[in-house]
Structure formats: structure tokens, C-alpha cells
Design an enzyme around this catalytic site. Structure first.
Site, short mmCIF file in Angstrom:
data_model
loop_
_atom_site.label_atom_id
_atom_site.label_comp_id
_atom_site.label_asym_id
_atom_site.label_seq_id
_atom_site.Cartn_x
_atom_site.Cartn_y
_atom_site.Cartn_z
N TYR A 139 -5.65 3.53 9.95
CA TYR A 139 -4.30 3.42 9.38
C TYR A 139 -4.00 1.97 8.99
O TYR A 139 -3.66 1.69 7.84
CB TYR A 139 -3.29 3.92 10.40
CG TYR A 139 -1.85 3.97 9.90
CD1 TYR A 139 -1.45 4.91 8.96
CD2 TYR A 139 -0.90 3.05 10.37
CE1 TYR A 139 -0.13 4.96 8.51
CE2 TYR A 139 0.41 3.10 9.92
CZ TYR A 139 0.79 4.05 8.99
OH TYR A 139 2.09 4.10 8.55
N ASP A 140 -4.15 1.06 9.96
CA ASP A 140 -3.76 -0.34 9.73
C ASP A 140 -4.57 -0.97 8.59
O ASP A 140 -4.02 -1.59 7.68
CB ASP A 140 -3.98 -1.18 10.99
CG ASP A 140 -3.23 -0.63 12.21
OD1 ASP A 140 -2.57 0.42 12.08
OD2 ASP A 140 -3.32 -1.25 13.29
N GLU A 141 -5.90 -0.80 8.67
CA GLU A 141 -6.74 -1.44 7.66
C GLU A 141 -6.65 -0.71 6.32
O GLU A 141 -6.76 -1.32 5.26
CB GLU A 141 -8.20 -1.51 8.12
CG GLU A 141 -8.41 -2.39 9.35
CD GLU A 141 -8.29 -3.89 9.08
OE1 GLU A 141 -7.62 -4.30 8.11
OE2 GLU A 141 -8.87 -4.66 9.87
N GLY A 142 -6.43 0.62 6.37
CA GLY A 142 -6.23 1.37 5.13
C GLY A 142 -5.02 0.84 4.39
O GLY A 142 -5.04 0.61 3.18
N ASN A 168 9.39 0.90 12.21
CA ASN A 168 9.79 2.18 12.83
C ASN A 168 11.08 2.76 12.28
O ASN A 168 12.13 2.15 12.43
CB ASN A 168 10.04 1.96 14.33
CG ASN A 168 8.81 2.29 15.13
OD1 ASN A 168 7.91 2.97 14.63
ND2 ASN A 168 8.77 1.80 16.36
N ARG A 180 5.53 10.35 17.92
CA ARG A 180 6.33 9.14 17.69
C ARG A 180 7.42 9.08 18.75
O ARG A 180 7.97 10.11 19.17
CB ARG A 180 6.91 9.12 16.28
CG ARG A 180 5.81 8.72 15.29
CD ARG A 180 6.37 8.36 13.95
NE ARG A 180 6.16 9.43 13.00
CZ ARG A 180 6.44 9.32 11.71
NH1 ARG A 180 6.95 8.22 11.23
NH2 ARG A 180 6.22 10.32 10.89
N GLN A 203 7.95 -2.58 26.89
CA GLN A 203 7.60 -2.95 25.51
C GLN A 203 8.77 -2.60 24.60
O GLN A 203 9.48 -1.62 24.84
CB GLN A 203 6.29 -2.29 25.05
CG GLN A 203 6.28 -0.80 24.89
CD GLN A 203 5.98 -0.07 26.19
OE1 GLN A 203 6.40 -0.46 27.26
NE2 GLN A 203 5.28 1.05 26.09
N1 LIG Z 1 8.32 6.66 9.38
C1 LIG Z 1 8.00 5.43 9.67
O1 LIG Z 1 8.51 4.89 10.66
C2 LIG Z 1 7.04 4.64 8.81
C3 LIG Z 1 6.77 3.31 9.17
C4 LIG Z 1 5.90 2.57 8.38
C5 LIG Z 1 5.34 3.12 7.26
N2 LIG Z 1 5.62 4.41 6.91
C6 LIG Z 1 4.95 4.94 5.72
O2 LIG Z 1 5.85 5.73 4.96
C7 LIG Z 1 5.15 6.83 4.38
C8 LIG Z 1 5.84 8.13 4.76
O3 LIG Z 1 5.83 8.27 6.18
P1 LIG Z 1 6.58 9.44 6.94
O4 LIG Z 1 7.11 8.88 8.19
O5 LIG Z 1 7.47 10.14 6.01
O6 LIG Z 1 5.32 10.34 7.35
P2 LIG Z 1 5.02 11.89 7.03
O7 LIG Z 1 3.73 12.18 7.71
O8 LIG Z 1 6.19 12.72 7.36
O9 LIG Z 1 4.84 11.88 5.46
C9 LIG Z 1 3.63 11.63 4.81
C10 LIG Z 1 3.45 12.68 3.74
O10 LIG Z 1 2.23 12.42 3.04
C11 LIG Z 1 1.55 13.67 2.86
N3 LIG Z 1 0.12 13.38 2.72
C12 LIG Z 1 -0.74 12.94 3.67
N4 LIG Z 1 -1.97 12.78 3.13
C13 LIG Z 1 -1.88 13.15 1.83
C14 LIG Z 1 -2.81 13.22 0.77
N5 LIG Z 1 -4.09 12.88 0.93
N6 LIG Z 1 -2.37 13.65 -0.45
C15 LIG Z 1 -1.07 14.00 -0.62
N7 LIG Z 1 -0.15 13.95 0.34
C16 LIG Z 1 -0.55 13.53 1.56
C17 LIG Z 1 1.89 14.47 4.10
O11 LIG Z 1 1.68 15.86 3.95
C18 LIG Z 1 3.36 14.09 4.29
O12 LIG Z 1 4.21 14.94 3.55
C19 LIG Z 1 3.71 6.76 4.88
O13 LIG Z 1 2.92 6.14 3.89
C20 LIG Z 1 3.80 5.87 6.09
O14 LIG Z 1 2.62 5.16 6.31
C21 LIG Z 1 6.45 5.18 7.68
#
Ligand SMILES: NC(=O)c1ccc[n+]([C@@H]2O[C@H](COP(=O)([O-])OP(=O)(O)OC[C@H]3O[C@@H](n4cnc5c(N)ncnc54)[C@H](O)[C@@H]3O)[C@@H](O)[C@H]2O)c1
Length: 310
Positions: A139-142, A168, A180, A203
Site C-alpha cells: 500500500y505505502d510504496e504503491g 484518517n 479500521r 498511540q
Molecule cells: N479513508 C481514509 O481514511 C483514507 C486515507 C488515506 C487515503 N485514502 C485513499 O482514498 C481512496 C478511497 O479510500 P476509501 O476509504 O474510500 O476506501 P474504499 O476501500 O472504501 O474505496 C476504494 C474503492 O476502490 C475500489 N477498487 C479497489 N481496487 C480497484 C481496482 N483495481 N479497480 C477499480 N476499483 C477498485 C474498491 O472497490 C472501492 O470501491 C483510496 O485510494 C485510499 O487509498 C483513504
């Protein structure tokens, strides 16, 4: 909107449709669900397409919000190779699309790019301390590599990019059992079982309510082209895990007991955004208090757990 059927994506779809933008929601439903956008399905401004962003997408759009990626450790560690592919191939495919149709593109990056930080709070100029080979690295490095790609497209192809680093965030439509911390504690409290706190619970984390975050993302998308980011978005108010548990137990009138489990590997001790840049450039700061946000979120989970649906 990639990842538009997820937690944050579905709220963004709501806001954009409400403002009469035509929204194409693209999702492979790995962690997202049609239920999150079911209320939009009959709306002429909304369209839903099943698609995996690791494959190219050919559509005509003016703006791209790239949110596709599982965001909770349980889900992103389920198939770590696919997680890295989603971030990296997903970014390449969406950047390619943005280049072809000359669209502005926003990347949902994360505070995880800072890893287990040595400075506190984290400013955008901090490069982070990330383990490249640990169980969170997919996740982090991606996400770090996706940021690299965004900035290379910006420099090399003059693409109009926006990178937000999300801290968050919580609220209605979070997945009920994705590990979470906010959803975990609320669901455990509502079911009356033990509440699991990792480590000693000292934490800290900072929690942003979803409505505040969505407002910031939209402001960033509308900002001038001279602001590519990265920009921190989150709520700087900091709470320990034990403080969070206490609030949730209070608001749910739960009889749950708190039990302590060992800290997972690479779990950061502290995480808090410095949002000076967002305050200055977007004239934005979070407005919803943790108490108010928790009450909304608890009400949502009560509906979900009562079988009545959200
Ligand atoms: N919620 C948080 O606190 C938070 C914090 C930091 C970053 N983010 C980023 O925000 C974005 C949304 O996060 P979220 O909390 O809504 O998570 P979530 O898991 O609810 O939403 C991610 C969505 O992406 C879809 N998805 C996953 N892989 C996919 C793929 N290969 N092709 C198409 N769709 C795909 C999932 O089905 C899901 O609907 C993410 O990129 C996440 O890394 C969220």
C-alpha cells in the site's frame, strides 16, 4: 471517479451529482459496493461502470478523481500484489487517459507515504520513513510510486495534476469490518463484545469527518493549475486510541470491555497532519468535531447492523 463505489468515492459522487456534474463512477467492487451508490442509479447525471483500473479505460471525460485502491490493511493485505498493481498500473492507466483527453487528474494519496514518521506533525516536504519490504509496503510504496508517476507526467507531459495526501477519515459508508479503528470500535461497541485496542492504546491518530474531507478534495480539484500538491488533508486534532474508545462507549451506551492485543508490525505511533498549506491555498479547515462525526457514524452503523440497511 475511480473507486466511486467506495466509502470516500460514493460521498464524492453525491456531492458532484448534487452540483449537476455528469459523473461516471468506475469500480471493480472489491471493497466498494453498489449499495453505496444505489440511490444515484436512476439519476441522469450518474453512470456506473464495472471496471478494474489495472486495465486501460477509454472514455471521454474532463476531470478524473483517482480513488481506486483498497484502503484498509485487511483488504490491501488480502492480495498485496493486486494492491500494488491497483496503485501503480491504475495510476499509469488513468494518467494515460488524462493525457489522451487532456483532463485534469486528482490522485487520492495517503498519509501512509510518510510511513512511521520522525517528525510530528507531518509537513508535505517530509519524505517519510517507509519500510519497502514489510506487510504494509504494497500500500505505502504503491501510493508513493503513484505520486512519482503523477509528478513525472506533470514534468514530462505538462499534465494538469492534483495530489492530495489524505489522513484518517471516517464516517457513514465505511466498511463495517475492515479493521479500521473507528469502524472497529463502533461495531464492537454496538454488538457489546470486547473492544480490541492494539498495544497500550496511547498511540495517537487524528480523525477527519468525511464531509470535511470531501469539501477539501473538491476545493483542490477546482484550485489553480499552479497547485499540483502534494497537499495534506485531514483533521489535526489528535486523540489516543483509549480516548476514542471512551467516547464511543459513551455515545453507544455500550457495556463492552476493552482488551489489549499486541501492536501489528510497522504500525505508526503517531500520525497528525500539518494542514497549513490547505488552510492557506484552499482556505479550508475541518469543521466537524469528533463528537458530532462519531454520532453520525454510530447512527449509520446502527442502521446497518439492524438489518434495515443504510
Ligand atoms: N479513508 C481514509 O481514511 C483514507 C486515507 C488515506 C487515503 N485514502 C485513499 O482514498 C481512496 C478511497 O479510500 P476509501 O476509504 O474510500 O476506501 P474504499 O476501500 O472504501 O474505496 C476504494 C474503492 O476502490 C475500489 N477498487 C479497489 N481496487 C480497484 C481496482 N483495481 N479497480 C477499480 N476499483 C477498485 C474498491 O472497490 C472501492 O470501491 C483510496 O485510494 C485510499 O487509498 C483513504
Amino acid at each position: 471517479m475511480t473507486g466511486g463505489a467506495g466509502f470516500l468515492g460514493s460521498h464524492l459522487c453525491d456531492r458532484l451529482v448534487e452540483a449537476r456534474n455528469e459523473v461516471l463512477c468506475v469500480d471493480n467492487f472489491f471493497t466498494g459496493t453498489k449499495r453505496n451508490v444505489a440511490h444515484l442509479l436512476g439519476n441522469p447525471y450518474f453512470e456506473l461502470q464495472r471496471h478494474d483500473v489495472t486495465f486501460p479505460l477509454y472514455v471521454e471525460v474532463e476531470q478524473i478523481y483517482n480513488l481506486a485502491c483498497p484502503a484498509s490493511p485487511i483488504h490491501y493485505q488480502f492480495d498485496p500484489v493486486q494492491t500494488t498493481k491497483t496503485s501503480v498500473h491504475g495510476a499509469i492507466n488513468m494518467l494515460g487517459l488524462a493525457k489522451r483527453v487532456k483532463a485534469r487528474i486528482l490522485q487520492a494519496s495517503t498519509s501512509e507515504v510518510y510511513g512511521d514518521p520522525e517528525i510530528h506533525p507531518q509537513v508535505e516536504g517530509y519524505w517519510g520513513r517507509v519500510n519497502p519490504i514489510g506487510i504494509r509496503s504494497c500500500y505505502d510504496e504503491g501510493k508513493r510510486c503513484a505520486e512519482t508517476l503523477f509528478f513525472d507526467y506533470y514534468r514530462q507531459h505538462r499534465l494538469d495534476i492534483k495530489v492530495v495526501r489524505i489522513f484518517n477519515t471516517y464516517g457513514p459508508r465505511m466498511h463495517p469490518n475492515d479493521g479500521r479503528v473507528v469502524s472497529n470500535f463502533i461495531v464492537q461497541a454496538l454488538k457489546g463484545g470486547d473492544i480490541t485496542v492494539y498495544g497500550d492504546g496511547q498511540q495517537t491518530r487524528s480523525f477527519c469527518y468525511v464531509d470535511d474531507l470531501i469539501e477539501a478534495i473538491i476545493r483542490m480539484m477546482k484550485s489553480g493549475a499552479n497547485l499540483p500538491g502534494p497537499i495534506n488533508l485531514g483533521n489535526p486534532s489528535e486523540f489516543t486510541m483509549l480516548e476514542l474508545v471512551e467516547k464511543i462507549i459513551g455515545f453507544t451506551f455500550s457495556k463492552s470491555r476493552v482488551v489489549h492485543l499486541p501492536l501489528p508490525s510497522d504500525d505508526p505511533r503517531q500520525r497528525q497532519p500539518d494542514i497549513t498549506l490547505a488552510r492557506e491555498k484552499l482556505m479550508w479547515e475541518p469543521k466537524v468535531s469528533l463528537d458530532d462525526g462519531l454520532k453520525e457514524t454510530i447512527a449509520y452503523f446502527r442502521r446497518v447492523l439492524s438489518d434495515a440497511g443504510p
